[in-house]
Scaffold this motif. Structure first.
Motif, mmCIF file in Angstrom:
data_model
loop_
_atom_site.group_PDB
_atom_site.id
_atom_site.type_symbol
_atom_site.label_atom_id
_atom_site.label_comp_id
_atom_site.label_asym_id
_atom_site.label_seq_id
_atom_site.Cartn_x
_atom_site.Cartn_y
_atom_site.Cartn_z
ATOM 1 N N HIS A 49 -18.605 33.394 1.820
ATOM 2 C CA HIS A 49 -18.538 32.412 2.897
ATOM 3 C C HIS A 49 -19.392 32.911 4.060
ATOM 4 O O HIS A 49 -19.451 34.116 4.313
ATOM 5 C CB HIS A 49 -17.077 32.270 3.326
ATOM 6 C CG HIS A 49 -16.855 31.140 4.266
ATOM 7 N ND1 HIS A 49 -17.157 31.236 5.604
ATOM 8 C CD2 HIS A 49 -16.374 29.894 4.059
ATOM 9 C CE1 HIS A 49 -16.857 30.083 6.180
ATOM 10 N NE2 HIS A 49 -16.383 29.253 5.266
ATOM 11 N N PRO A 50 -20.064 31.991 4.760
ATOM 12 C CA PRO A 50 -20.913 32.437 5.890
ATOM 13 C C PRO A 50 -20.156 33.279 6.913
ATOM 14 O O PRO A 50 -20.743 34.166 7.538
ATOM 15 C CB PRO A 50 -21.404 31.135 6.522
ATOM 16 C CG PRO A 50 -20.871 30.015 5.709
ATOM 17 C CD PRO A 50 -20.185 30.556 4.502
ATOM 18 N N VAL A 51 -18.868 33.032 7.074
ATOM 19 C CA VAL A 51 -18.105 33.859 8.018
ATOM 20 C C VAL A 51 -17.980 35.288 7.475
ATOM 21 O O VAL A 51 -18.126 36.268 8.205
ATOM 22 C CB VAL A 51 -16.711 33.249 8.295
ATOM 23 C CG1 VAL A 51 -15.846 34.221 9.086
ATOM 24 C CG2 VAL A 51 -16.849 31.927 9.054
ATOM 25 N N GLN A 52 -17.761 35.407 6.185
ATOM 26 C CA GLN A 52 -17.692 36.750 5.583
ATOM 27 C C GLN A 52 -19.038 37.460 5.721
ATOM 28 O O GLN A 52 -19.106 38.635 6.075
ATOM 29 C CB GLN A 52 -17.291 36.643 4.104
ATOM 30 C CG GLN A 52 -15.843 36.175 3.919
ATOM 31 C CD GLN A 52 -15.512 35.837 2.480
ATOM 32 O OE1 GLN A 52 -16.294 35.184 1.799
ATOM 33 N NE2 GLN A 52 -14.340 36.261 2.025
ATOM 34 N N ILE A 109 -23.259 28.338 10.227
ATOM 35 C CA ILE A 109 -22.606 27.124 9.740
ATOM 36 C C ILE A 109 -23.253 25.882 10.354
ATOM 37 O O ILE A 109 -23.624 24.954 9.644
ATOM 38 C CB ILE A 109 -21.093 27.166 10.051
ATOM 39 C CG1 ILE A 109 -20.441 28.221 9.157
ATOM 40 C CG2 ILE A 109 -20.452 25.804 9.824
ATOM 41 C CD1 ILE A 109 -19.020 28.582 9.550
ATOM 42 N N THR A 110 -23.449 25.903 11.667
ATOM 43 C CA THR A 110 -24.009 24.699 12.294
ATOM 44 C C THR A 110 -25.484 24.556 11.930
ATOM 45 O O THR A 110 -25.966 23.448 11.740
ATOM 46 C CB THR A 110 -23.864 24.745 13.818
ATOM 47 O OG1 THR A 110 -24.403 25.977 14.282
ATOM 48 C CG2 THR A 110 -22.415 24.639 14.238
ATOM 49 N N VAL A 128 -23.514 23.808 6.430
ATOM 50 C CA VAL A 128 -22.460 24.113 5.458
ATOM 51 C C VAL A 128 -21.165 23.755 6.159
ATOM 52 O O VAL A 128 -21.001 24.082 7.328
ATOM 53 C CB VAL A 128 -22.374 25.635 5.188
ATOM 54 C CG1 VAL A 128 -21.625 25.898 3.891
ATOM 55 C CG2 VAL A 128 -23.720 26.298 5.221
ATOM 56 N N SER A 129 -20.261 23.134 5.458
ATOM 57 C CA SER A 129 -18.975 22.887 6.112
ATOM 58 C C SER A 129 -18.270 24.226 6.235
ATOM 59 O O SER A 129 -18.567 25.164 5.504
ATOM 60 C CB SER A 129 -18.132 21.904 5.310
ATOM 61 O OG SER A 129 -17.275 22.611 4.446
ATOM 62 N N ALA A 130 -17.372 24.312 7.152
ATOM 63 C CA ALA A 130 -16.795 25.619 7.454
ATOM 64 C C ALA A 130 -16.116 26.238 6.242
ATOM 65 O O ALA A 130 -16.077 27.440 6.088
ATOM 66 C CB ALA A 130 -15.822 25.501 8.612
ATOM 67 N N ILE A 131 -15.588 25.456 5.345
ATOM 68 C CA ILE A 131 -14.918 26.031 4.188
ATOM 69 C C ILE A 131 -15.945 26.442 3.123
ATOM 70 O O ILE A 131 -15.630 27.127 2.169
ATOM 71 C CB ILE A 131 -13.848 25.060 3.626
ATOM 72 C CG1 ILE A 131 -12.927 25.746 2.610
ATOM 73 C CG2 ILE A 131 -14.458 23.826 3.009
ATOM 74 C CD1 ILE A 131 -11.869 26.583 3.256
#
Ligand code: FES
Ligand code: FES
Lengths: 166, 777
Positions: free
Chosen positions: A88-91, A156-157, A161-164
């Motif tokens: 995930h982009p957050v990871q 993400i923005t 990509v949607s946040a999930i």
């Protein structure tokens, strides 16, 4: 004690289990189902280590939630975020920005960040700090975590990509 | 020339100083890392400890029969089932107690099929106690009629330290200003996010495997073995990933032998895992201390003497806590030149919690005091003699080549650069003046700026006979490197540093370096993670091992290429010509050629690095570290005079790091260290009432969260340490040490109130402001 037969969808997999009334979702996930990526830090809703996503984007504290009340719900833990072999982009942002030391707070932080960015995709620094207030990290001093959230927001923005990450 | 090297040129590049990602981060981000807390072994039982929950009592009787009857309970043990062998620095602590000396005391333990059964069984154990009058402060412990806590320590006197240098009376007579204050440094605790855990497992030969969070696996065996009546050689320590440590696991604490005894007697693996409340009550604390500090100075701003009389509440047992004067006596000066020193410290047994080692070890306490004295002098000298505050600090700042009275040899000392850099970057002098003037004006919000500095060992601390670290390095046929090092990874990032160093020397990507450092049966010896030593000591070891491997490869390659080894280098996975980077042969091919020949030449090297520091004697005075480092922090705060809330807006730090190795990891250590110091300064406090902890939860014990952390501006001053790897020094403790007094000095600048007793919590600050108003009007 009364036992309840429940079905949880964890990271896309349907799991049936029987839990006594007082079993927390955290214990059910960790001890009954083996999702040890959800962490115990305090058991009293004060540290955020047990943060999980429920039905998409809402975070809850697994340690304050009784498993029996979660019948039919869909749960996402840090282990369930990767899509098609991609993190995930957050990871990604947490790794790239060195926001991880011992890593014990990381699953909770990552999930909290996802829900935060879902509500507010371009948060200010103050909004990020406020949003992470319920998640304790003893190692990093939060600077790199905040930078990771800012980076994740850009990822993400910028890439739609949607946040999930679907 | 083989095809794959034709016309290939590889330039010399360096990874040193770059931003390197941690190799363990991805697994942690996706939740794949298995922490000790997550581990379950087949047939494993759950151990649970009954703690006394009262500070001082005789145990009249223990009835375990009900607990034993509970289905699923395998064993209940008490002191009578455990060998009477002792733990701790002076062997005054036992795994299970026959008399209660503090709230956390371990009275009985259970092994059961599940955590729930173990917890239920604990409640069924009936203990009858006879409560005794207690001692709840060091001062009370010294009273003539005080109850005696530990049998072998009359008058409750525990450890004692002293250091004297120069003629105090003469120095006092030659001083124009003498400051005299008592600073009371409070109880705080580590709050590792992963709570304490141990899993013990005996094999058929009576050999113990213990899964542990320890920071010092090799000496740990020696400390654990007596409590079990086995040979240290029969203990294997495995260190799964741990959720933080920060000094907390530098000793053996009772839950570890308890887990082992339960495992020994049941023949099953046993796991003991604390919940958060247990963690608060039963973990070591930072050593609290009352520091009576006196410092003298001339009207020209030259320091003349310093005396420190430190009284420490030892608590009921002696772990590392009361040994902190070893560092206090060294850091009482050494950043500023103090010609005459008179240091004493006494620890006194009480029925309170006991302290262990904690990041910043003694120096957090000492610098909280010394840095405020420096600020007081600076203020007085500026008021009376118009002296610039930075000039005052610079006048006294130690310089390269100086040896302190404590025998710290400051080979490369850049304190002056740290001072000028931080002061200029933050506009310290102007802001300080402006805020001083505004201090007495009306208004709710007051701004302040404060400066503090300190010294800390940065190249280990030779308190054991060896301060060394072993490294074994091997390369396989595919040019992948395995480094087996004694140095433990506890989240501080040593794996990244070692991969980086090895890849720097061998010209392979850091991802091709695998670290093995979590099994005492495999790893060579290391003294442990403490004293900001790991990058310095283990880094040097890894570098030396890699250089040996490189020499071996280049010697083999030189024969083939018909040039001398000196003309070759390793870069980007190739053996290359050093002068122009022309590729000679791919490294993996070279390794295979070396391997598969009539006389195989396989790369398997080892090294044991012992720093060139001096072993501490009984007086603790020696050049005990291979390097020392200095740091300056400048904190800018806003004080809400209505609520007493102190908001740290910005911190400018300048620290001697020797040389930056992993820039990102270095920043991360600085930021994390700073958070510890900030919590200590402002919000964290263990509140005890007659030996009982009143706030064992994150709700009532306030560790910093994201909104409280300030903006941080970091300046890394590179002094290029001769002995350090690539010039690096150890860095991890200074950020925790220096920030708190910088904040205290800033709060003074804002409010005109000195806080000698941290934390500067809103209640305390608001009350002090109100009291000052009353007194002023
Ligand atoms: S474990 Fe749930 S909030 Fe701490
Ligand atoms: S990385 Fe250790 S608690 Fe956050």
């Amino acid at each position: 004690m009364k036992k309840h037969a429940i079905t949880l969808t964890v990271n896309g997999e349907e799991r049936d289990l029987i839990v006594p009334s007082n079993r927390t979702l955290l214990d059910a996930l960790r001890d009954d189902l083996g999702y040890t990526d959800t962490k115990y830090g305090c058991g009293t809703g004060e540290c955020g280590a047990c943060t999980i996503l429920v039905d998409g984007m809402t975070t809850i504290n697994g340690c304050l939630t009784l498993a029996a009340t979660m019948n039919g719900k869909s749960i996402t833990t840090a282990a369930g975020l990767a899509r098609n072999g991609h993190l995930h982009p957050v990871q990604e942002a947490f790794i790239e920005n060195d926001a991880i030391q011992c890593g014990f707070c990381t699953p909770g932080m990552v999930l909290k960040t996802i829900s935060l960015l879902d509500e507010n995709p371009r948060p200010t620094e103050a909004e990020i700090r406020h949003g992470l207030e319920g998640n304790i990290c003893r190692c990093t001093g939060y600077t790199k975590i905040v930078e990771a959230v800012q980076d994740a927001s850009r990822r993400i923005t910028g890439s739609n990509v949607s946040a999930i990450g679907e | 020339m083989a095809e794959d090297v034709a016309f290939k040129h590889i330039e010399k590049t360096s990874l040193i100083g770059k931003r390197i990602k941690k190799p363990d981060a991805p697994a942690k981000a996706i939740g794949k890392t298995r922490y000790i807390n997550d581990m379950v072994l087949p047939q494993m039982l759950y151990g649970k400890i009954l703690h006394a929950g009262r500070p001082h009592a005789e145990i009249i009787s223990i009835d375990t029969s009900e607990a034993e009857k509970l289905a699923g309970v395998h064993l209940v043990i008490t002191a009578k089932d455990t060998p009477d062998l002792k733990l701790g620095f002076v062997k005054d602590n036992a795994p299970l107690k026959s008399k209660v000396l503090c709230e956390r005391d371990e009275v009985a333990a259970v092994a059961a099929e599940s955590e729930a059964i173990a917890a239920a069984a604990i409640k069924l154990i009936k203990v009858s106690y006879k409560d005794l009058p207690g001692v709840f402060s060091a001062k009370d412990g010294l009273k003539k009629d005080a109850p005696q806590i530990q049998e072998n320590f009359p008058g409750n006197k525990s450890l004692k330290f002293k250091f004297k240098h120069g003629d105090l009376a003469e120095a006092e007579a030659g001083s124009d200003i003498i400051l005299d204050h008592v600073f009371n440094v409070h109880y705080v605790t580590h709050c590792c996010m992963g709570t304490s855990c141990a899993i013990a497992d005996f094999d058929h030969n009576g050999k113990l495997t213990i899964y542990s969070q320890t920071q010092y696996p090799y000496n740990y065996k020696m400390d654990l073995a007596p409590a079990l009546g086995i040979d240290p050689g029969d203990i294997r320590v495995i260190q799964p990933t741990t959720g933080g440590s920060f000094g907390a696991k530098l000793d053996v604490y009772p839950y570890e032998p308890v887990a082992a005894i339960l495992a020994q007697k049941t023949g099953r693996p046993v796991k003991v895992l604390f919940d958060r409340e247990e963690e608060f009550i039963n973990s070591p604390t930072r050593q609290p201390a009352a520091i009576h500090l006196r410092t003298g100075c001339t009207s020209d701003g030259i320091l003349t003497f310093r005396s420190a009389d430190v009284l420490m509440d030892n608590g009921a047992y002696t772990s590392w806590g009361p040994t902190v004067p070893v560092i206090m006596m060294r850091t009482v000066s050494g950043h500023y030149r103090v010609p005459v020193i008179d240091f004493k410290a006494q620890a006194v047994y009480s029925n309170n919690a006991y302290a262990g080692s904690f990041r910043g070890y003694g120096n957090v306490q000492m610098t909280y005091a010394t840095a405020q004295h420096m600020d007081m002098f600076a203020e007085e000298l500026s008021e009376k003699h118009g002296m610039d505050p930075i000039e005052f600090h610079l006048k006294n700042a130690q310089k390269s080549g100086e040896v302190t009275p404590q025998k710290s040899y400051l080979r490369e000392c850049v304190l002056a650069e740290c001072l000028t850099t931080a002061a200029a970057a933050s506009d310290y002098v102007n802001k300080h003046k402006t805020y001083t003037e505004a201090c007495t004006e009306e208004g709710r919000y007051k701004r302040g700026i404060g400066l503090a500095s300190s010294i800390h060992n940065a190249g280990g601390a030779k308190i054991h006979k060896s301060d060394g670290c072993g490294t074994i390095l091997k390369m396989d046929d595919y040019a992948r490197v395995t480094v087996i090092t004694g140095a433990s990874e506890i989240g501080q990032g040593i794996d990244a540093v070692i991969s980086q160093i090895v890849s720097e020397e061998l010209g392979v990507p850091p991802e091709h370096v695998t670290l093995v450092n979590n099994d005492s049966d495999i790893g060579p010896w290391d003294v442990g993670v403490h004293a900001s030593r790991t990058t310095f000591i283990a880094g040097n070891g890894a570098k030396r091992a890699a250089i040996k491997a490189k020499k071996q490869i280049l010697a083999a390659a030189s024969k083939q290429a018909n040039v001398t080894a000196e003309e070759l280098d390793l870069r980007g996975g190739y053996v290359v010509q050093d002068k122009d980077g022309a590729a000679v042969i791919r490294l993996d091919r070279m390794l295979r050629q070396m391997h598969f020949q009539p006389t195989p030449d396989v790369v398997m090297v080892s090294d044991y690095y012992e720093p060139n520091s001096e072993l501490e004697g009984k007086d603790h005075i020696s050049d005990h570290s291979a390097a020392y480092s200095h740091a300056v922090h400048i904190a800018e705060v806003v004080v809400d005079t209505y609520t007493g809330e102190v908001k740290v807006e910005k911190v400018t730090m300048a620290q001697d790091v020797g040389r930056v190795i992993n820039r990102m990891g270095l920043e991360a250590q600085m930021e994390g260290g700073l958070a510890f110091g900030l919590g200590f300064a402002l919000s964290e406090e263990m509140i005890f009432e007659e030996g009982r902890l009143l706030n064992p939860s994150f709700r009532d014990y306030k560790v910093p969260t994201a909104p409280e952390m300030p903006e941080i501006e970091m300046h890394f001053i590179e002094s290029d340490c001769e002995e350090g790897p690539y010039g690096a020094k150890g860095i991890a403790e200074l950020p925790t040490i220096v920030i708190a007094p910088a904040i205290a000095n800033a709060v003074y600048n804002a409010t005109g109130i000195r806080f000698l007793n941290p934390p500067m919590s809103p209640e305390k600050v608001a009350r002090a402001i109100w009291e000052k108003k009353q007194a002023d009007s």
